[in-house]
Enzyme design. Structure first.
Site, PDB file in Angstrom:
ATOM      1  N   SER A 259      42.262  73.829  57.046  1.00 18.24           N
ATOM      2  CA  SER A 259      43.168  73.905  58.210  1.00 18.24           C
ATOM      3  C   SER A 259      42.652  73.150  59.437  1.00 18.24           C
ATOM      4  O   SER A 259      42.818  73.607  60.567  1.00 18.24           O
ATOM      5  CB  SER A 259      43.478  75.367  58.556  1.00 18.24           C
ATOM      6  OG  SER A 259      44.086  76.010  57.449  1.00 18.24           O
TER       7      SER A 259
ATOM      8  N   GLY B 276      44.716  75.616  53.651  1.00 16.57           N
ATOM      9  CA  GLY B 276      46.174  75.694  53.615  1.00 16.57           C
ATOM     10  C   GLY B 276      46.741  76.984  54.173  1.00 16.57           C
ATOM     11  O   GLY B 276      47.910  77.296  53.973  1.00 16.57           O
TER      12      GLY B 276
ATOM     13  N   GLU C   6      40.664  74.172  44.468  1.00 14.73           N
ATOM     14  CA  GLU C   6      41.864  74.289  43.639  1.00 14.73           C
ATOM     15  C   GLU C   6      41.567  73.928  42.181  1.00 14.73           C
ATOM     16  O   GLU C   6      42.185  74.461  41.261  1.00 14.73           O
ATOM     17  CB  GLU C   6      42.984  73.416  44.235  1.00 14.73           C
ATOM     18  CG  GLU C   6      43.556  74.079  45.486  1.00 14.73           C
ATOM     19  CD  GLU C   6      43.981  73.116  46.588  1.00 14.73           C
ATOM     20  OE1 GLU C   6      44.264  71.945  46.297  1.00 14.73           O
ATOM     21  OE2 GLU C   6      44.027  73.556  47.754  1.00 14.73           O
TER      22      GLU C   6
ATOM     23  N   GLY D 103      43.477  68.397  54.384  1.00 14.28           N
ATOM     24  CA  GLY D 103      44.589  68.534  53.450  1.00 14.28           C
ATOM     25  C   GLY D 103      45.906  68.249  54.154  1.00 14.28           C
ATOM     26  O   GLY D 103      46.266  67.100  54.419  1.00 14.28           O
ATOM     27  N   GLY D 104      46.620  69.303  54.513  1.00 12.34           N
ATOM     28  CA  GLY D 104      47.960  69.190  55.078  1.00 12.34           C
ATOM     29  C   GLY D 104      48.092  68.159  56.195  1.00 12.34           C
ATOM     30  O   GLY D 104      49.037  67.356  56.208  1.00 12.34           O
TER      31      GLY D 104
ATOM     32  N   HIS E 201      36.722  70.655  43.922  1.00 11.49           N
ATOM     33  CA  HIS E 201      37.626  71.222  44.935  1.00 11.49           C
ATOM     34  C   HIS E 201      37.997  72.645  44.509  1.00 11.49           C
ATOM     35  O   HIS E 201      38.154  72.920  43.318  1.00 11.49           O
ATOM     36  CB  HIS E 201      38.881  70.360  45.093  1.00 11.49           C
ATOM     37  CG  HIS E 201      39.687  70.782  46.281  1.00 11.49           C
ATOM     38  ND1 HIS E 201      40.552  71.861  46.235  1.00 11.49           N
ATOM     39  CD2 HIS E 201      39.722  70.318  47.553  1.00 11.49           C
ATOM     40  CE1 HIS E 201      41.088  72.027  47.448  1.00 11.49           C
ATOM     41  NE2 HIS E 201      40.601  71.107  48.266  1.00 11.49           N
TER      42      HIS E 201
ATOM     43  N   ASN F  36      42.709  64.485  51.775  1.00 12.37           N
ATOM     44  CA  ASN F  36      42.989  64.878  50.397  1.00 12.37           C
ATOM     45  C   ASN F  36      44.483  65.173  50.319  1.00 12.37           C
ATOM     46  O   ASN F  36      44.937  66.202  50.795  1.00 12.37           O
ATOM     47  CB  ASN F  36      42.154  66.118  50.037  1.00 12.37           C
ATOM     48  CG  ASN F  36      42.519  66.679  48.667  1.00 12.37           C
ATOM     49  OD1 ASN F  36      43.260  66.070  47.909  1.00 12.37           O
ATOM     50  ND2 ASN F  36      41.998  67.856  48.360  1.00 12.37           N
ATOM     51  N   TRP F  37      45.210  64.226  49.734  1.00 16.38           N
ATOM     52  CA  TRP F  37      46.671  64.367  49.717  1.00 16.38           C
ATOM     53  C   TRP F  37      47.156  65.394  48.691  1.00 16.38           C
ATOM     54  O   TRP F  37      48.338  65.730  48.656  1.00 16.38           O
ATOM     55  CB  TRP F  37      47.322  62.995  49.420  1.00 16.38           C
ATOM     56  CG  TRP F  37      47.100  61.975  50.504  1.00 16.38           C
ATOM     57  CD1 TRP F  37      46.512  62.190  51.724  1.00 16.38           C
ATOM     58  CD2 TRP F  37      47.464  60.586  50.469  1.00 16.38           C
ATOM     59  NE1 TRP F  37      46.485  61.008  52.443  1.00 16.38           N
ATOM     60  CE2 TRP F  37      47.063  60.011  51.696  1.00 16.38           C
ATOM     61  CE3 TRP F  37      48.089  59.763  49.522  1.00 16.38           C
ATOM     62  CZ2 TRP F  37      47.271  58.651  52.001  1.00 16.38           C
ATOM     63  CZ3 TRP F  37      48.294  58.426  49.813  1.00 16.38           C
ATOM     64  CH2 TRP F  37      47.887  57.882  51.050  1.00 16.38           C
ATOM     65  N   LYS F  38      46.271  65.849  47.839  1.00 14.13           N
ATOM     66  CA  LYS F  38      46.628  66.803  46.786  1.00 14.13           C
ATOM     67  C   LYS F  38      47.841  66.266  46.011  1.00 14.13           C
ATOM     68  O   LYS F  38      47.954  65.062  45.834  1.00 14.13           O
ATOM     69  CB  LYS F  38      46.854  68.195  47.383  1.00 14.13           C
ATOM     70  CG  LYS F  38      45.642  68.622  48.237  1.00 14.13           C
ATOM     71  CD  LYS F  38      45.652  70.057  48.648  1.00 14.13           C
ATOM     72  CE  LYS F  38      44.392  70.342  49.478  1.00 14.13           C
ATOM     73  NZ  LYS F  38      44.300  71.735  49.898  1.00 14.13           N
TER      74      LYS F  38
ATOM     75  N   GLU G 154      34.260  73.958  52.314  1.00 12.76           N
ATOM     76  CA  GLU G 154      35.647  74.373  52.491  1.00 12.76           C
ATOM     77  C   GLU G 154      35.773  75.856  52.129  1.00 12.76           C
ATOM     78  O   GLU G 154      35.922  76.194  50.951  1.00 12.76           O
ATOM     79  CB  GLU G 154      36.571  73.561  51.576  1.00 12.76           C
ATOM     80  CG  GLU G 154      36.536  72.072  51.817  1.00 12.76           C
ATOM     81  CD  GLU G 154      37.813  71.388  51.328  1.00 12.76           C
ATOM     82  OE1 GLU G 154      38.469  70.749  52.151  1.00 12.76           O
ATOM     83  OE2 GLU G 154      38.164  71.529  50.142  1.00 12.76           O
TER      84      GLU G 154
HETATM   85  P1  13P Z   1      44.136  72.061  54.447  1.00 10.92           P
HETATM   86  O1  13P Z   1      43.636  71.078  55.485  1.00 10.92           O
HETATM   87  O2  13P Z   1      45.581  71.889  54.115  1.00 10.92           O
HETATM   88  O3  13P Z   1      43.755  73.461  54.795  1.00 10.92           O
HETATM   89  O4  13P Z   1      43.362  71.720  53.087  1.00 10.92           O
HETATM   90  C1  13P Z   1      42.000  71.557  53.108  1.00 10.92           C
HETATM   91  C2  13P Z   1      41.565  71.018  51.798  1.00 10.92           C
HETATM   92  O5  13P Z   1      41.639  71.684  50.791  1.00 10.92           O
HETATM   93  C3  13P Z   1      41.066  69.633  51.754  1.00 10.92           C
HETATM   94  O6  13P Z   1      40.479  69.347  50.537  1.00 10.92           O
END
Ligand code: 13P
Length: 250
Positions: free
Chosen positions: A212, A173, A97, A233-234, A95, A9-11, A167
């Protein structure tokens, strides 16, 4: 057997240039990722570029969000048909967010899930508790409530063709990963809850862990009985890191 699945997920990250470099890197390293199904969820504006670059590759593409509406006066929204027009097979829904920053509640997330699966997209349903909820011992009731919204609208069978991503919000993050035991406990709870309604759905549905995940902890997490891969994510923004995670899913 559930086939492991890893999605990035590149956000809201990247540029046309960095997307190109990242995908070149991922494609180049995919040869030794034989087991996992792999997908990326780019910012919508880059999906067309990603589709072109992924042509002929086994890597799938997904949206980060989708509208409940088919078309019309919904400024800023993207429909299921638009995602499919650019060969997306998946879309994230719910998600954390979106839930926190955009006020999406369980009912709206369930509607998004419903339109996505009705259109033939595979919804990746994100669920998880906040730190406050975990500390109040509410993890199970929160993920239950989030799942129930979907089950009440579409029935348990609708979950047969979806992917669930657990999640924990406190692990997203933050660098604070849930321990493999903590994650497994919730994954087992989710599968058990679904099994009470339909054993086949529970056995078949893939439940990803997100929060993470890195190359260094992926193998331990993915080694748990009820963890079928990850939503990253990251670490999905660097080809080498993402590939290391994909290789850990076997
Ligand atoms: P991180 O891997 O950056 O913690 O993010 C997880 C995430 O929200 C994937 O959708």
């Amino acid at each position: 057997m559930r086939k492991p699945f890893v999605a990035g997920n590149w956000k809201m990250n990247g540029s046309r240039d960095s997307v190109r470099t990242l995908l070149d890197g991922i494609k180049a390293g995919m040869a030794d990722v034989s087991v996992a199904e792999v997908a990326v969820c780019p910012p919508a504006i880059y999906i067309a570029d990603v589709q072109q670059q992924l042509e002929g590759s086994a890597i799938g593409c997904g949206g980060q969000d989708v509208s409940t509406q088919a078309s019309g006066a919904f400024t800023g929204e993207i429909s299921t048909a638009m995602l499919q027009d650019f060969a997306c097979r998946y879309t994230l829904v719910g998600h954390s967010e979106r839930r926190t920053l955009h006020g999406e509640d369980d009912a709206l997330v369930a509607r998004k899930f419903s339109v996505a699966s009705a259109a033939g997209l595979i919804p990746i349903l994100c669920i998880g508790e906040t730190l406050q909820e975990r500390e109040a011992n509410e993890t199970e009731s929160v993920v239950s409530r989030q799942l129930d919204a979907v089950i009440e609208l579409d029935g348990i069978e609708a979950l047969a063709d979806c992917i669930i991503a657990y999640e924990p919000v406190w692990a997203i993050g933050t660098g604070k990963t849930a321990s493999s035991a903590q994650a497994q406990e919730v994954h087992a709870f989710i599968r058990q809850k679904l099994a009470e309604l339909n054993a086949d759905v529970a056995e078949g549905v893939r439940i990803l862990y997100g929060g993470s995940v890195k190359g260094s902890n992926a193998e331990e997490l993915f080694g748990q009985t009820d963890i079928d891969g990850g939503l990253i994510g990251g670490a999905s923004l660097m080809a080498d890191d993402f590939l290391a995670i994909c290789r850990a899913a076997r």
